[in-house]
Design a protein around this motif. Sequence first.
Motif, short mmCIF file in Angstrom:
data_model
loop_
_atom_site.label_atom_id
_atom_site.label_comp_id
_atom_site.label_asym_id
_atom_site.label_seq_id
_atom_site.Cartn_x
_atom_site.Cartn_y
_atom_site.Cartn_z
N ASN A 28 33.37 -8.08 13.43
CA ASN A 28 32.67 -7.14 14.30
C ASN A 28 31.21 -6.98 13.88
O ASN A 28 30.86 -7.18 12.72
N PRO A 30 28.16 -4.98 12.68
CA PRO A 30 28.05 -3.74 11.90
C PRO A 30 27.20 -2.70 12.63
O PRO A 30 26.46 -3.00 13.57
N THR A 31 27.29 -1.46 12.15
CA THR A 31 26.49 -0.35 12.65
C THR A 31 25.81 0.33 11.47
O THR A 31 26.45 0.61 10.45
N THR A 33 24.18 3.68 10.04
CA THR A 33 24.16 5.13 10.28
C THR A 33 23.35 5.82 9.18
O THR A 33 23.15 5.27 8.10
N GLU A 52 28.33 0.11 8.32
CA GLU A 52 29.75 0.25 8.61
C GLU A 52 30.21 -0.90 9.50
O GLU A 52 29.58 -1.19 10.52
N ILE A 53 31.35 -1.55 9.10
CA ILE A 53 31.95 -2.64 9.88
C ILE A 53 33.31 -2.16 10.35
O ILE A 53 34.24 -2.01 9.54
N GLN A 54 33.41 -1.87 11.64
CA GLN A 54 34.67 -1.38 12.17
C GLN A 54 35.73 -2.47 12.13
O GLN A 54 35.49 -3.61 12.51
N GLY A 55 36.91 -2.10 11.67
CA GLY A 55 38.01 -3.07 11.61
C GLY A 55 38.01 -3.90 10.35
O GLY A 55 38.90 -4.74 10.16
N GLU A 57 38.10 -2.65 7.24
CA GLU A 57 38.52 -1.85 6.11
C GLU A 57 39.45 -2.64 5.18
O GLU A 57 40.30 -3.40 5.63
N SER A 106 23.24 -6.03 12.45
CA SER A 106 23.39 -4.79 13.22
C SER A 106 22.14 -4.53 14.05
O SER A 106 21.09 -5.14 13.83
#
Length: 407
Positions: A28, A30-31, A33, A52-55, A57, A106
């Motif tokens: 995915n 990244p975002t 924040t 943050e990289i969703q999925g 974890e 990102s």
Amino acid sequence: MCKSRRRDDSYSSTEWSEAFTLSGSILNKPTVTLQPSWTQIYSGETVTVRCEIQGGEGAQWTYEWRAAKLNTPPTSNEYRIIRATESDSGGYSCRGRRDYFFSEWSDIITLTVSYKPKAKLRADNTAVPVGGSVTLTCSVNPSSSSGWKYYWYRDEKSSEALTTQDAVFHSNGQISVSQEGLYRCRGGRGNPVYYTEDSQSVRIGKTVTASNRPVVTLYPNWSEIYRGETITVRCEIHGGDTEWDYEWETNSRIKAPNQNEYRIRSASSSNSGNYRCKGRMKSSQHKTTEWSDSVTLTVSDNKPRPVLTVSPSWLSPGASVTLNCEVEHPSAGWSFYWYKAVPDLSEKSSSYELLPDGSGTAQDSYIIHGQTHTAGYVCRAGRGDPEYHTDHSQPKFVWSAGQFEEF
């Protein structure tokens, strides 16, 4: 799956191995924040930039950063900016790496770092009225910044913020106080708390009521005036030679200026309303009078038209005729004008010829002696300076047993 063969025998090979399944997923995007989530921060504040990289974890990621100011770019997912400076302003983006696989970069998030701000303090009044309070408002500009809580102080040397025992706290950034003193405020946000510079100080004093009570008067003192007339609303404080500043309170749509009188040169219904005033000593701004009683000003948009009566309306040749002109408010300073109606046969209308000594009489009656012919008359009234005139009355005729008057 795989198999092998001998190098010297192209026809000899092993069987295929058992199958081994490798599963995976698309990485995915990244975002980036911010924590706290303020894109506008100030010199000295602390903020954490996080990738943050969703999925993703539980996976072992290494991170790469593109940033405005990173002498040694970190490989972790967080970048903590302690005591930010203007050089930390700019765009931040990141991507993740796991083994030989890279995510996309990102989107860029922009951080702006400005000079340390100064709080702004505003008071709705600088004197506490008897039995009342003054409202203070604290703010931090620009309005795009957020997260502020406000701290209040009284007296220059005090470092203890005011509590609910000292003031009434309203919405964040606004309090009411009833004690005298020198007040200031500042804003704070974050953990640990970052403070703005103190605001300028505002001195709040007690209002002392002077014994003189003003009186509002109208000049001329007419209970009703008409559209286009001139009238003055005046605030009078009797006694002593004190110099005053004046404050007006009115429910009319046009507010009165802070002077001792308000001259309305061409009145309209928007000037209608109740007017009251009070004075504030120029030598001591904390000393004021009480409010005066209210005076009601009524402005009519209708132009008055007087009513003319003649007596008698039938008469013998040579008798006297009395004309009476009646206006809606007969005692309100009117003077009267008397005319003979002169018919214009070609235009089928009349013009008005002023009667002898019939200009601006104080009496609302006019006597014509020795009339011998049938004739028509009109009147109108005027008052004020500059003079305001009513419309002309409807013509009234005095009928004679003789013939019509010749013109």
